[in-house]
Motif scaffolding. Sequence first.
Motif, PDB file in Angstrom:
ATOM      1  N   ASP A 164      24.579   7.838 -23.033  1.00  0.00           N
ATOM      2  CA  ASP A 164      23.557   7.725 -24.069  1.00  0.00           C
ATOM      3  C   ASP A 164      22.193   8.159 -23.518  1.00  0.00           C
ATOM      4  N   LEU A 165      21.854   7.671 -22.339  1.00  0.00           N
ATOM      5  CA  LEU A 165      20.561   8.020 -21.718  1.00  0.00           C
ATOM      6  C   LEU A 165      20.492   9.514 -21.419  1.00  0.00           C
ATOM      7  N   SER A 166      21.579  10.054 -20.866  1.00  0.00           N
ATOM      8  CA  SER A 166      21.576  11.480 -20.483  1.00  0.00           C
ATOM      9  C   SER A 166      21.441  12.367 -21.714  1.00  0.00           C
ATOM     10  N   ARG A 167      22.109  11.988 -22.796  1.00  0.00           N
ATOM     11  CA  ARG A 167      22.036  12.798 -24.026  1.00  0.00           C
ATOM     12  C   ARG A 167      20.643  12.716 -24.645  1.00  0.00           C
ATOM     13  N   LYS A 168      20.094  11.511 -24.680  1.00  0.00           N
ATOM     14  CA  LYS A 168      18.754  11.348 -25.281  1.00  0.00           C
ATOM     15  C   LYS A 168      17.704  12.086 -24.456  1.00  0.00           C
ATOM     16  N   ALA A 169      17.828  12.008 -23.129  1.00  0.00           N
ATOM     17  CA  ALA A 169      16.838  12.682 -22.275  1.00  0.00           C
ATOM     18  C   ALA A 169      16.929  14.200 -22.446  1.00  0.00           C
ATOM     19  N   ALA A 170      18.145  14.704 -22.637  1.00  0.00           N
ATOM     20  CA  ALA A 170      18.330  16.157 -22.812  1.00  0.00           C
ATOM     21  C   ALA A 170      17.606  16.640 -24.068  1.00  0.00           C
ATOM     22  N   ALA A 171      17.502  15.779 -25.050  1.00  0.00           N
ATOM     23  CA  ALA A 171      16.883  16.172 -26.324  1.00  0.00           C
ATOM     24  C   ALA A 171      15.351  16.088 -26.283  1.00  0.00           C
ATOM     25  N   THR A 172      14.774  15.635 -25.180  1.00  0.00           N
ATOM     26  CA  THR A 172      13.301  15.542 -25.090  1.00  0.00           C
ATOM     27  C   THR A 172      12.745  16.809 -24.422  1.00  0.00           C
ATOM     28  N   ASP A 173      11.405  16.957 -24.487  1.00  0.00           N
ATOM     29  CA  ASP A 173      10.823  18.120 -23.798  1.00  0.00           C
ATOM     30  C   ASP A 173      10.279  17.740 -22.415  1.00  0.00           C
ATOM     31  N   ALA A 174      10.733  16.602 -21.885  1.00  0.00           N
ATOM     32  CA  ALA A 174      10.317  16.215 -20.526  1.00  0.00           C
ATOM     33  C   ALA A 174      10.790  17.277 -19.534  1.00  0.00           C
ATOM     34  N   GLU A 175      10.004  17.455 -18.475  1.00  0.00           N
ATOM     35  CA  GLU A 175      10.415  18.433 -17.452  1.00  0.00           C
ATOM     36  C   GLU A 175      11.134  17.753 -16.292  1.00  0.00           C
ATOM     37  N   VAL A 176      10.880  16.449 -16.156  1.00  0.00           N
ATOM     38  CA  VAL A 176      11.489  15.688 -15.056  1.00  0.00           C
ATOM     39  C   VAL A 176      12.149  14.435 -15.637  1.00  0.00           C
ATOM     40  N   ILE A 177      13.367  14.164 -15.160  1.00  0.00           N
ATOM     41  CA  ILE A 177      14.048  12.913 -15.554  1.00  0.00           C
ATOM     42  C   ILE A 177      14.159  12.050 -14.299  1.00  0.00           C
ATOM     43  N   VAL A 178      13.615  10.830 -14.367  1.00  0.00           N
ATOM     44  CA  VAL A 178      13.828   9.889 -13.262  1.00  0.00           C
ATOM     45  C   VAL A 178      14.920   8.944 -13.733  1.00  0.00           C
ATOM     46  N   PHE A 179      16.080   9.023 -13.089  1.00  0.00           N
ATOM     47  CA  PHE A 179      17.212   8.204 -13.536  1.00  0.00           C
ATOM     48  C   PHE A 179      17.319   6.962 -12.662  1.00  0.00           C
ATOM     49  N   CYS A 180      16.990   5.802 -13.221  1.00  0.00           N
ATOM     50  CA  CYS A 180      17.153   4.542 -12.496  1.00  0.00           C
ATOM     51  C   CYS A 180      18.550   4.022 -12.818  1.00  0.00           C
ATOM     52  N   GLY A 181      19.447   4.343 -11.921  1.00  0.00           N
ATOM     53  CA  GLY A 181      20.852   3.977 -12.100  1.00  0.00           C
ATOM     54  C   GLY A 181      21.556   4.340 -10.814  1.00  0.00           C
ATOM     55  N   VAL A 182      22.790   4.811 -10.897  1.00  0.00           N
ATOM     56  CA  VAL A 182      23.496   5.245  -9.680  1.00  0.00           C
ATOM     57  C   VAL A 182      23.777   6.749  -9.753  1.00  0.00           C
ATOM     58  N   HIS A 183      24.263   7.283  -8.625  1.00  0.00           N
ATOM     59  CA  HIS A 183      24.315   8.738  -8.446  1.00  0.00           C
ATOM     60  C   HIS A 183      25.038   9.489  -9.574  1.00  0.00           C
ATOM     61  N   PHE A 184      26.242   9.004  -9.971  1.00  0.00           N
ATOM     62  CA  PHE A 184      26.987   9.780 -10.980  1.00  0.00           C
ATOM     63  C   PHE A 184      26.213   9.838 -12.306  1.00  0.00           C
ATOM     64  N   MET A 185      25.402   8.829 -12.566  1.00  0.00           N
ATOM     65  CA  MET A 185      24.640   8.780 -13.828  1.00  0.00           C
ATOM     66  C   MET A 185      23.566   9.869 -13.820  1.00  0.00           C
ATOM     67  N   ALA A 186      22.885   9.998 -12.671  1.00  0.00           N
ATOM     68  CA  ALA A 186      21.867  11.048 -12.554  1.00  0.00           C
ATOM     69  C   ALA A 186      22.541  12.423 -12.637  1.00  0.00           C
ATOM     70  N   GLU A 187      23.756  12.512 -12.092  1.00  0.00           N
ATOM     71  CA  GLU A 187      24.492  13.784 -12.204  1.00  0.00           C
ATOM     72  C   GLU A 187      24.792  14.110 -13.667  1.00  0.00           C
ATOM     73  N   SER A 188      25.184  13.088 -14.441  1.00  0.00           N
ATOM     74  CA  SER A 188      25.468  13.341 -15.871  1.00  0.00           C
ATOM     75  C   SER A 188      24.226  13.897 -16.559  1.00  0.00           C
ATOM     76  N   ALA A 189      23.052  13.341 -16.209  1.00  0.00           N
ATOM     77  CA  ALA A 189      21.804  13.849 -16.803  1.00  0.00           C
ATOM     78  C   ALA A 189      21.588  15.300 -16.383  1.00  0.00           C
ATOM     79  N   ALA A 190      21.867  15.611 -15.121  1.00  0.00           N
ATOM     80  CA  ALA A 190      21.667  16.988 -14.632  1.00  0.00           C
ATOM     81  C   ALA A 190      22.667  17.960 -15.271  1.00  0.00           C
ATOM     82  N   ILE A 191      23.879  17.476 -15.561  1.00  0.00           N
ATOM     83  CA  ILE A 191      24.885  18.339 -16.215  1.00  0.00           C
ATOM     84  C   ILE A 191      24.393  18.726 -17.612  1.00  0.00           C
ATOM     85  N   LEU A 192      23.784  17.765 -18.300  1.00  0.00           N
ATOM     86  CA  LEU A 192      23.354  18.028 -19.683  1.00  0.00           C
ATOM     87  C   LEU A 192      21.958  18.649 -19.762  1.00  0.00           C
ATOM     88  N   SER A 193      21.186  18.611 -18.687  1.00  0.00           N
ATOM     89  CA  SER A 193      19.810  19.159 -18.714  1.00  0.00           C
ATOM     90  C   SER A 193      19.563  20.088 -17.529  1.00  0.00           C
TER      91      SER A 193
END
Length: 320
Positions: free
Chosen positions: A62-91
């Motif tokens: 949910d977080l990775s999908r919502k962040a992908a839909a924003t115009d932010a240039e940087v995502i700081v993912f407070c979670g664990v490694h695979f979660m930040a990877e999911s954000a990077a896969i989608l953005s």
Amino acid sequence: MVREAIKDEYYDDALSLASSIDTQYIEKIRELKKKRKAIILAHNYQRPEIQDLADLVGDSLDLSRKAAATDAEVIVFCGVHFMAESAAILSPEKTVLLPVKEAGCQLAEMITVQELRKKKKENPEATVVCYVNSSAEVKAESDICCTSANGIGVVNSLKENRILFVPDEHLGRYLESKTKKEFIFWKGFCPTHYNLLPKDILRAKEEHPKAKVLVHPECRLSVIDLADEAFSTNGMLEYAKKSEAKEFIIGTELGIIHRLKKENPDKNFYPASENLICSSMKLITLKEVAESLEKMRYKIEIPEEVRKKAKKSLDRMLEV
Ligand code: CIZ
């Protein structure tokens, strides 16, 4: 008496010093967030102060999908490694930062891509379904992903009958009990959920007989069988909000209780066990978030070929 008074005075001083340091970090984070055009995401299991500071709180997908839909240039993912990877896969066009590089997921680390390839060779006819708690490489080697919220739907959508489910054996067994597919399991488990035992649920029920019992499907089946419902973290939050019940026993990582209480001040939430703490999820503090934004660390880098293949597994799940 005098000694107690002095102790209290020191304690109050220490508390007010800690809160002034926190305020300084929060101000610094706000400033840097603007400068970097960043968005801060916090998983439902993060420390309360991190959840309160974040722009979005939720589950990893949910977080990775919502962040992908924003115009932010940087995502700081407070979670664990695979979660930040999911954000990077989608953005792929955004920079994704994990504030503490040691914040890994023990469950995700219970399988490597080499081990998965070997298992696939031994079971060439099986469709590989991988839980989102897995590395980008493992996702890339799988046919489709699933979350604990959509696992039943994903498995039922497959025309194939034989499923190789990785890496969580317990979520796999739960999905097997809810579908008519034939499962091959991987021997992975989340140590936090694995430590929750039937006796913990029985004790909590005795203490709070009117409470609804909600547990995570990463728990053992013997624990799920004693619960009223099995839900993902977002599922628990939704259920608690809509339910007419006033008391709940919560069988997942304790970090979620902060959000449950905040969103439902008129209801009571009791941990199914005081041991439901994931130490990796607690590694990120305000100091690390500030340093992450200041030093732009630790960047999540996924080779493009792996990212594209992993995205295919996620996209196939999202189609379902
Ligand atoms: O994917 C997530 O966020 C996890 C690990 C669990 C959940 O139920 O939200």
